[in-house]
Enzyme design. Structure first.
Site, short mmCIF file in Angstrom:
data_model
loop_
_atom_site.label_atom_id
_atom_site.label_comp_id
_atom_site.label_asym_id
_atom_site.label_seq_id
_atom_site.Cartn_x
_atom_site.Cartn_y
_atom_site.Cartn_z
N GLY A 109 8.10 -27.20 30.11
CA GLY A 109 8.87 -27.65 30.56
C GLY A 109 8.69 -26.43 31.50
O GLY A 109 7.98 -25.24 32.71
N CYS A 169 5.55 -23.19 24.06
CA CYS A 169 6.14 -23.19 25.87
C CYS A 169 7.52 -23.15 25.69
O CYS A 169 8.45 -22.22 24.87
CB CYS A 169 5.51 -23.77 26.58
SG CYS A 169 5.42 -23.31 27.97
N TYR A 170 8.50 -23.67 26.89
CA TYR A 170 9.15 -23.49 27.21
C TYR A 170 10.14 -24.12 25.72
O TYR A 170 11.40 -23.72 25.20
CB TYR A 170 10.30 -24.92 28.28
CG TYR A 170 11.33 -25.17 28.65
CD1 TYR A 170 11.84 -23.60 29.44
CD2 TYR A 170 12.14 -25.96 27.66
CE1 TYR A 170 12.83 -24.21 30.36
CE2 TYR A 170 13.21 -25.65 28.47
CZ TYR A 170 13.87 -25.41 29.42
OH TYR A 170 15.06 -24.65 29.57
N HIS A 189 -0.48 -24.72 24.91
CA HIS A 189 0.07 -25.74 24.35
C HIS A 189 -1.33 -26.16 23.81
O HIS A 189 -2.71 -25.95 24.00
CB HIS A 189 -0.26 -26.02 26.19
CG HIS A 189 1.06 -25.72 27.23
ND1 HIS A 189 1.62 -26.59 27.11
CD2 HIS A 189 1.12 -24.88 27.81
CE1 HIS A 189 2.73 -26.95 27.84
NE2 HIS A 189 2.46 -25.09 28.16
N GLU A 222 -1.95 -28.99 23.35
CA GLU A 222 -2.50 -29.99 23.53
C GLU A 222 -3.48 -30.25 24.53
O GLU A 222 -3.96 -31.29 25.61
CB GLU A 222 -1.02 -30.83 24.20
CG GLU A 222 -0.69 -30.80 25.57
CD GLU A 222 0.51 -29.49 25.13
OE1 GLU A 222 -0.27 -29.17 23.83
OE2 GLU A 222 1.69 -29.59 25.96
N SER A 267 -3.40 -58.80 38.78
CA SER A 267 -4.66 -58.56 39.73
C SER A 267 -5.75 -59.10 39.62
O SER A 267 -6.46 -58.77 40.42
CB SER A 267 -4.32 -56.72 40.02
OG SER A 267 -4.95 -56.37 39.41
N GLY A 268 -6.01 -58.81 37.76
CA GLY A 268 -7.04 -58.83 37.55
C GLY A 268 -7.96 -58.25 37.00
O GLY A 268 -9.33 -57.52 36.51
N GLY A 269 -7.08 -56.32 37.49
CA GLY A 269 -7.92 -55.33 37.04
C GLY A 269 -7.48 -55.35 35.06
O GLY A 269 -6.50 -56.15 34.99
N VAL A 270 -7.98 -54.26 35.37
CA VAL A 270 -7.24 -53.76 33.51
C VAL A 270 -6.15 -54.02 33.20
O VAL A 270 -4.58 -54.54 32.71
CB VAL A 270 -8.01 -52.02 33.38
CG1 VAL A 270 -7.75 -52.28 31.38
CG2 VAL A 270 -9.70 -52.38 33.68
N ASP A 271 -5.69 -53.21 33.48
CA ASP A 271 -3.61 -53.03 33.94
C ASP A 271 -2.89 -53.73 33.35
O ASP A 271 -2.10 -54.45 32.09
CB ASP A 271 -3.03 -51.53 34.22
CG ASP A 271 -4.58 -50.31 34.10
OD1 ASP A 271 -5.10 -50.59 33.53
OD2 ASP A 271 -4.20 -49.73 35.79
N SER A 272 -3.10 -55.02 34.83
CA SER A 272 -1.78 -55.57 34.21
C SER A 272 -2.53 -56.92 33.93
O SER A 272 -1.52 -57.56 33.27
CB SER A 272 -1.59 -56.33 36.48
OG SER A 272 -3.57 -57.21 36.99
N SER A 273 -4.10 -57.21 34.06
CA SER A 273 -4.50 -57.96 32.45
C SER A 273 -4.02 -58.01 31.11
O SER A 273 -3.60 -58.37 30.56
CB SER A 273 -5.82 -57.71 32.55
OG SER A 273 -6.32 -58.76 33.94
N LYS A 295 -5.66 -44.85 30.10
CA LYS A 295 -7.01 -45.56 30.54
C LYS A 295 -7.27 -46.23 29.39
O LYS A 295 -7.57 -47.40 29.40
CB LYS A 295 -7.26 -45.32 31.25
CG LYS A 295 -8.25 -46.35 32.22
CD LYS A 295 -7.35 -47.43 33.45
CE LYS A 295 -8.02 -48.07 33.89
NZ LYS A 295 -6.57 -48.81 35.06
#
Ligand code: XMP
Length: 505
Positions: free
Chosen positions: A48, A75-76, A162, A164, A216-222, A361
């Site tokens: 953090g 870390c924090y 870190h 990760e 929208s036809g894009g990946v995320d909203s689909s 993604k």
């Protein structure tokens, strides 16, 4: 499962993702939330931005110490553990940012099966200078600072770096040592479980209420739409606004896939004329964006009203959007600009659901594949919200749009045919207002210049022009000039970003 307590680090979701990669479910909560501890086999305290001694700096919640659940402070998180058990944290002369070598001084379960010396990724100004009583130092950095410690009387571990972050060597192994060996967490979780879990969560949250989403036809909203549809069926109303600035055959494709194949209650709004009228004689790119954004809200609002009592607005926000909005100083996620619905929820008094908020993604795509969404939707190049309006340079007319759609389609199909579509991050054509002289047969022509653009990029922040082989560009150019009236010349854009942008407007 592993509970990740977030103290505001930019890496928290990356941590959650690494845990998912180990086949373990991770649940991220804010430090001031009060989560259910059932099934929690381990707790990770994130990094953090604060200093543990700063006023109002977040503290480790009490529930962490109530059961003997193993804890890893990062870390924090490490500094907080030191502070709460009366160790000492101070701003030392040396701060460590970036690659730092650490040396393991004491063998321990946490560092089992990894070398004694390895590179880590650090990002700290404060350091633990004295470990708590009953704790021992496990590793030190090349600068002599404490890099890791653990408690002798409880399963609590702390590391300053870190694990990760990919630059940290053996990051996955250290997390695995903690999660699998120390916490004994089963590692049989997969994205399929994520889907099931989300479906249940959405059902519970939404009940019998209605949800609306702009597809929208894009990946995320689909992916978001199909996932929510699995949870609540016809109570999800998906709205696809056809503003006429889409790629060739896109509205038909979206209708077929989402209504017929995926079974969504999809409304396709044909608003082509509305948008074209508003855009008449508009040349300034920012004005174009603004007009499209506002008109989109109007169309979407009208649709929402038609469907009666809608309570929720769903959005395909994914983790990179959350980081972007955090970077812009806002705590809550902003409405995706490409959905162009800024201000919508406040005005319509809708609650927001964002089922993909934690995912990266590639995970969203994997979820989409499991849900049966066709690959050409999931692996499609990004496409800007204002669509082709910012690729017709200057004023927009129906004729110009028709030319651009055909040209763009030829370019894209040629790339696909030659196996180059997936090698570039984004590719498209731009219709310039420049006219040049040409000759076909015996006639001289005076027609527009088309520019082809293809770039390699990560997230679009910077980009390099793609080195597409000349013979593929040649084929596309020939097909375009032979196949589309109104194009006199084809050029290829060889500028990178910066100094240019990916789009021309
Ligand atoms: P630029 O041109 O800024 O583009 O280098 C970077 C990425 O963003 C897309 N882009 C937009 N996306 N609304 C969007 O949703 C917009 O107004 C917009 N402008 C650019 C662009 O296609 C590229 O992927």
């Amino acid at each position: 499962k592993i509970l990740v307590i977030d103290f505001g680090s930019q890496y928290t979701q990356l941590l959650a993702r690494r845990i998912r990669e180990l086949g373990v479910y991770s649940h991220v909560v804010q430090y001031d939330e009060n989560p259910d501890l059932e099934e929690v086999s381990g707790i990770i305290l994130s990094g953090g931005p604060d200093s543990v001694y700063a006023e109002d700096s977040p503290e480790i919640p009490q529930y962490v110490f109530q059961k003997e659940i193993p804890v890893l402070g990062v870390c924090y998180g490490m500094q907080s553990l030191a502070k709460i058990f009366n160790g000492e944290v101070r701003k030392e002369k040396v701060a460590e940012y970036g690659r730092t070598t650490i040396h393991v001084e004491k063998q321990n379960k946490l560092f089992s099966k990894i070398p004694e010396e390895f590179t880590t990724w650090m990002s700290h100004g404060d350091s633990v200078v004295k470990v708590p009583e009953n704790a021992e130092i496990l590793a030190k950095t090349e600068n002599g600072l404490i890099a890791a410690f653990h408690f002798l009387d409880k399963p609590f571990y702390a590391i300053q770096y870190h694990p990760e972050v990919r630059h940290s060597e053996f990051g996955t192994e250290v997390l695995e040592n903690f999660i699998i060996d120390i916490c004994q967490t089963p590692n049989d979780w997969s994205l399929k479980d994520f889907i099931e879990h989300k479906i249940e969560e959405i059902k519970e949250q939404v009940g019998d209420e209605k949800v609306i989403i702009a597809l929208s036809g894009g990946v995320d909203s689909s992916v978001a739409a199909v996932l929510i549809n699995k949870a609540i069926g016809k109570n999800l109303k998906a709205v696809f606004v056809d503003h006429g600035l889409l790629r060739l055959n896109e509205p038909e494709d979206v209708r077929r896939i989402f209504r017929e194949i995926m079974g969504l209650d999809l409304t396709v709004v044909n608003a082509q004329e509305r948008f074209l009228n508003k855009l008449k004689n508009i040349e300034d790119p920012e004005k174009k964006r603004k007009i499209i954004g506002e008109e989109f809200i109007r169309v979407f609002e009208e649709e929402a009203k038609k469907s009666g009592d809608v309570k929720y607005l769903a959005q395909g926000t994914i983790y990179s959007d959350v980081i972007e909005s955090a970077a812009s100083g806002k705590k809550t996620s902003k409405i995706k600009s490409h959905h162009n619905v800024g201000g919508l929820p406040e005005k319509m008094d809708l609650k927001i659901i964002e089922p993909l908020r934690e995912l990266f993604k590639d995970e969203v795509r994997a979820v989409g594949e499991i849900l049966g969404i066709p690959k050409h939707i999931l692996y499609r190049h990004p496409f800007p919200g204002p669509g082709l309006s910012i690729r017709v340079i200057g004023g927009i007319t129906q004729e110009k749009l028709e030319i651009l759609k055909k040209v763009d389609n030829i370019f894209i199909e040629t790339l696909k045919e030659k196996n180059w579509y997936d090698k570039v991050w984004q590719a498209f054509a731009v219709l310039t207002p420049v006219k040049t002289v040409g000759v076909t047969g015996d006639t001289r022509k005076y027609e527009n210049v088309i520019s082809l653009r293809a770039v390699d990029s990560v997230e679009g922040m910077t980009a390099d022009w793609s080195r597409i082989p000349f013979d593929i560009l040649d084929l596309a150019s020939t097909r375009i000039t032979n196949g589309v009236d109104g194009v006199g010349r084809v050029v290829y854009d060889i500028t990178s970003k910066p100094p240019s942008t990916i789009e021309w407007e």
